[in-house]
Motif scaffolding. Structure first.
Motif, PDB file in Angstrom:
ATOM      1  N   LEU A  64       0.821  -1.210   0.000  1.00 33.67           N
ATOM      2  CA  LEU A  64       0.000   0.000   0.000  1.00 33.67           C
ATOM      3  C   LEU A  64       0.855   1.261   0.000  1.00 33.67           C
ATOM      4  CD1 LEU A  64      -2.706  -1.051   2.628  1.00 33.67           C
ATOM      5  CD2 LEU A  64      -2.935  -1.016   0.139  1.00 33.67           C
ATOM      6  N   PHE A  65       2.153   1.081   0.255  1.00 28.56           N
ATOM      7  CA  PHE A  65       3.070   2.214   0.354  1.00 28.56           C
ATOM      8  C   PHE A  65       4.031   2.238  -0.836  1.00 28.56           C
ATOM      9  CE2 PHE A  65       1.748   1.122   4.589  1.00 28.56           C
ATOM     10  CZ  PHE A  65       1.592   2.339   5.241  1.00 28.56           C
ATOM     11  N   PRO A  66       4.408   3.423  -1.303  1.00 30.15           N
ATOM     12  CA  PRO A  66       5.520   3.491  -2.264  1.00 30.15           C
ATOM     13  C   PRO A  66       6.810   3.103  -1.546  1.00 30.15           C
ATOM     14  CG  PRO A  66       4.822   5.710  -1.616  1.00 30.15           C
ATOM     15  CD  PRO A  66       3.843   4.752  -0.998  1.00 30.15           C
ATOM     16  N   ILE A  67       7.592   2.233  -2.178  1.00 29.41           N
ATOM     17  CA  ILE A  67       8.830   1.743  -1.576  1.00 29.41           C
ATOM     18  C   ILE A  67       9.966   1.994  -2.557  1.00 29.41           C
ATOM     19  CG2 ILE A  67      10.046  -0.299  -0.705  1.00 29.41           C
ATOM     20  CD1 ILE A  67       7.268  -1.425   0.059  1.00 29.41           C
ATOM     21  N   GLU A  68      10.894   2.848  -2.167  1.00 27.89           N
ATOM     22  CA  GLU A  68      11.956   3.300  -3.056  1.00 27.89           C
ATOM     23  C   GLU A  68      12.773   2.141  -3.611  1.00 27.89           C
ATOM     24  OE1 GLU A  68      15.764   6.414  -3.104  1.00 27.89           O
ATOM     25  OE2 GLU A  68      14.714   5.974  -1.226  1.00 27.89           O
ATOM     26  N   LEU A  69      13.055   1.150  -2.782  1.00 31.57           N
ATOM     27  CA  LEU A  69      13.875   0.028  -3.234  1.00 31.57           C
ATOM     28  C   LEU A  69      13.184  -0.784  -4.327  1.00 31.57           C
ATOM     29  CD1 LEU A  69      15.445  -1.207   0.117  1.00 31.57           C
ATOM     30  CD2 LEU A  69      16.698  -0.356  -1.877  1.00 31.57           C
ATOM     31  N   GLN A  70      11.845  -0.857  -4.283  1.00 35.08           N
ATOM     32  CA  GLN A  70      11.129  -1.519  -5.371  1.00 35.08           C
ATOM     33  C   GLN A  70      11.361  -0.781  -6.686  1.00 35.08           C
ATOM     34  OE1 GLN A  70       6.968  -2.008  -4.606  1.00 35.08           O
ATOM     35  NE2 GLN A  70       7.244  -3.522  -2.985  1.00 35.08           N
ATOM     36  N   GLU A  71      11.284   0.530  -6.632  1.00 31.03           N
ATOM     37  CA  GLU A  71      11.496   1.323  -7.843  1.00 31.03           C
ATOM     38  C   GLU A  71      12.923   1.151  -8.369  1.00 31.03           C
ATOM     39  OE1 GLU A  71       9.353   2.809  -9.631  1.00 31.03           O
ATOM     40  OE2 GLU A  71       7.605   2.955  -8.311  1.00 31.03           O
ATOM     41  N   LYS A  72      13.901   1.092  -7.468  1.00 33.17           N
ATOM     42  CA  LYS A  72      15.290   0.902  -7.892  1.00 33.17           C
ATOM     43  C   LYS A  72      15.476  -0.465  -8.538  1.00 33.17           C
ATOM     44  CE  LYS A  72      17.720   3.943  -4.631  1.00 33.17           C
ATOM     45  NZ  LYS A  72      18.705   3.995  -3.519  1.00 33.17           N
ATOM     46  N   ALA A  73      14.915  -1.495  -7.914  1.00 37.27           N
ATOM     47  CA  ALA A  73      15.034  -2.854  -8.462  1.00 37.27           C
ATOM     48  C   ALA A  73      14.332  -2.954  -9.812  1.00 37.27           C
ATOM     49  CB  ALA A  73      14.463  -3.876  -7.484  1.00 37.27           C
ATOM     50  N   ALA A  74      13.149  -2.333  -9.910  1.00 34.02           N
ATOM     51  CA  ALA A  74      12.399  -2.366 -11.162  1.00 34.02           C
ATOM     52  C   ALA A  74      13.157  -1.640 -12.275  1.00 34.02           C
ATOM     53  CB  ALA A  74      11.017  -1.751 -10.962  1.00 34.02           C
ATOM     54  N   GLU A  75      13.798  -0.530 -11.936  1.00 33.48           N
ATOM     55  CA  GLU A  75      14.576   0.210 -12.938  1.00 33.48           C
ATOM     56  C   GLU A  75      15.747  -0.621 -13.442  1.00 33.48           C
ATOM     57  OE1 GLU A  75      16.729   4.577 -13.541  1.00 33.48           O
ATOM     58  OE2 GLU A  75      16.208   3.887 -11.525  1.00 33.48           O
ATOM     59  N   LEU A  76      16.419  -1.314 -12.542  1.00 30.32           N
ATOM     60  CA  LEU A  76      17.524  -2.187 -12.948  1.00 30.32           C
ATOM     61  C   LEU A  76      17.034  -3.279 -13.893  1.00 30.32           C
ATOM     62  CD1 LEU A  76      19.310  -2.445  -9.502  1.00 30.32           C
ATOM     63  CD2 LEU A  76      20.406  -1.644 -11.606  1.00 30.32           C
ATOM     64  N   LEU A  77      15.884  -3.867 -13.583  1.00 30.65           N
ATOM     65  CA  LEU A  77      15.340  -4.947 -14.405  1.00 30.65           C
ATOM     66  C   LEU A  77      14.897  -4.452 -15.777  1.00 30.65           C
ATOM     67  CD1 LEU A  77      13.271  -6.859 -11.705  1.00 30.65           C
ATOM     68  CD2 LEU A  77      15.265  -7.738 -12.930  1.00 30.65           C
ATOM     69  N   THR A  78      14.222  -3.327 -15.816  1.00 29.68           N
ATOM     70  CA  THR A  78      13.743  -2.826 -17.100  1.00 29.68           C
ATOM     71  C   THR A  78      14.897  -2.332 -17.970  1.00 29.68           C
ATOM     72  OG1 THR A  78      13.230  -0.676 -16.083  1.00 29.68           O
ATOM     73  CG2 THR A  78      11.437  -2.264 -16.260  1.00 29.68           C
ATOM     74  N   ASN A  79      15.863  -1.668 -17.365  1.00 22.00           N
ATOM     75  CA  ASN A  79      17.023  -1.211 -18.135  1.00 22.00           C
ATOM     76  C   ASN A  79      17.796  -2.390 -18.728  1.00 22.00           C
ATOM     77  OD1 ASN A  79      16.484   1.474 -17.641  1.00 22.00           O
ATOM     78  ND2 ASN A  79      17.984   1.683 -15.990  1.00 22.00           N
ATOM     79  N   ALA A  80      17.939  -3.460 -17.945  1.00 19.55           N
ATOM     80  CA  ALA A  80      18.723  -4.613 -18.392  1.00 19.55           C
ATOM     81  C   ALA A  80      17.981  -5.459 -19.417  1.00 19.55           C
ATOM     82  CB  ALA A  80      19.115  -5.475 -17.194  1.00 19.55           C
TER      83      ALA A  80
END
Length: 385
Positions: free
Chosen positions: A67-83
């Motif tokens: 239910l909360f925005p979690i910065e580490l999720q966004e960082k992990a997702a960015e790494l996955l999408t970029n790669a």
């Protein structure tokens, strides 16, 4: 007496600690670990940078829910999408959950229900992923499987084309069939599958649970073959031993996974994300991936050189540091003998020895493992003459 269900045939080794490529047992044994927790600890055991990242998050908060925005999720997702070159991520807890999400997304997005998978594939042990798996042995005793799954011979494009009817939502495949025996898809086959899927309006799902996160010398195994899937599923090596999973998908699928359409209590857990971010920051460096490919080429060439005259060895195959040695006999007893000599490896089916070392294993440890393997297999070859 154990209070655990006997769902696993336990090894004789009880771990006390582990570091890097080595596991230390309670009875004082030292083992070179070429299992990596079944392809999970891609950076070896207790990697110091991953450990530090988890400890930092441990002192902040462990769980708050999605239910909360979690910065580490966004960082992990960015790494996955970029790669990957894909656009959107959903975090789960395991490979089976990731594949469940992929199946749900494909069916909802297309409005179709049939999914084609491949014989000898392995996609998980929930009912949907068990149904998707092309191996009867894991389904025995559980009654009827879910329908709408059909199985195609691996690397057989003509057979796939015949089954690719208008009611197919997706084709789901592994680039390297891990549990099925370390069989690598051909470039012609994969490119043909992609072309057929585009022609028929069918989604392409690639199960990267064992092959992903650098295991094959690319961030993802599909990148060796010049194709682009619509969805990939991940788990195992993503957080170096902290449970997590994910799907990464094309942005065109965004509207089909809106609020309330899918969810998970623990998916994207902050501790798992702390481990995943640091793991991927290390592995996705090009120099690291290049080193994995160099190690793979060297190991496979040495194995072929050392075992070329061994009549027990039928084939040596693999991609990156996911290597299979197919024998002309069951490997179960050999695995036990190798453990007695200080080397832990896996099987992939009845007759294949599977090597899944950590991606940063030292040269001297590769040499040690290959020496133990060569000695054991040559002894067995003499016994069977």
């Amino acid at each position: 007496m154990s209070h655990l269900f006997p769902t696993y045939s336990k090894w004789e080794i009880e771990p006390e600690s582990a570091k890097g490529s080595y596991l230390y047992s309670k009875d004082g044994g030292v083992y070179l670990d070429f299992t990596s927790g079944i392809g999970v600890c891609n950076l070896g055991h207790c990697h110091p940078e991953v450990k530090q990242s988890v400890e930092q998050q441990l002192n902040k908060f462990w769980h708050v829910s999605n239910l909360f925005p979690i910065e580490l999720q966004e960082k992990a997702a960015e790494l996955l999408t970029n790669a990957s070159g894909l656009d959107l991520v959903f975090f789960a807890n395991s490979g089976a959950e990731a594949n469940e999400a992929a199946i749900k997304l494909a069916r909802k997005a297309t409005g179709k229900t049939k999914i084609l998978t491949f014989m000898q594939s392995f996609h998980g042990r929930t009912f949907a992923t068990m149904s998707a798996t092309g191996q009867d042995k894991i389904k025995q005793g559980f009654g009827p499987m879910l329908d709408k799954f059909e199985y195609v011979p691996f690397n057989d494009l003509e057979a796939l084309q015949q089954l690719l009817t208008e009611d197919v939502a997706a084709v789901m495949l592994e680039v390297v069939q891990g549990e099925g025996g370390i069989f690598v898809a051909s470039k012609e086959f994969l490119q043909g599958v992609e072309a057929l899927c585009k022609e028929k309006g069918v989604l392409l799902i690639i199960d990267e649970i064992q092959t992903g996160i650098g295991r094959t010398g690319k961030a993802f195994a599909f990148q060796h073959f010049g194709i682009k899937p619509d969805i990939i599923s991940l788990a195992k090596g993503m957080a170096n031993g902290i449970p997590t999973g994910a799907i990464v998908a094309d942005g065109k699928l965004k509207e089909f996974f809106g609020p309330g359409s899918h969810g998970t209590t623990f998916g994207g857990n902050p501790l798992a994300m702390a481990a995943a971010v640091k793991t991927m920051e290390i592995i996705f460096q090009q120099s690291f991936l290049d080193d994995v490919q160099k190690k793979s080429e060297w190991i496979i060439s040495v194995l072929k050189e050392k075992l070329v005259g061994n009549q027990l060895v039928k084939d040596i195959r693999g991609l990156g540091l996911m290597i299979g040695i197919e024998l002309d006999m069951p490997v179960a007893s050999i695995l036990g003998e190798l453990r007695k000599e200080g080397l832990m490896v896996l099987n992939a089916g009845e007759k294949v020895i599977r090597l899944l070392p950590s991606l940063n294993t030292l040269q001297e440890d590769f040499e040690k493992a290959l020496e133990i393997l060569e000695k054991n297999l040559n002894i067995h070859a003499k016994i069977t003459i």
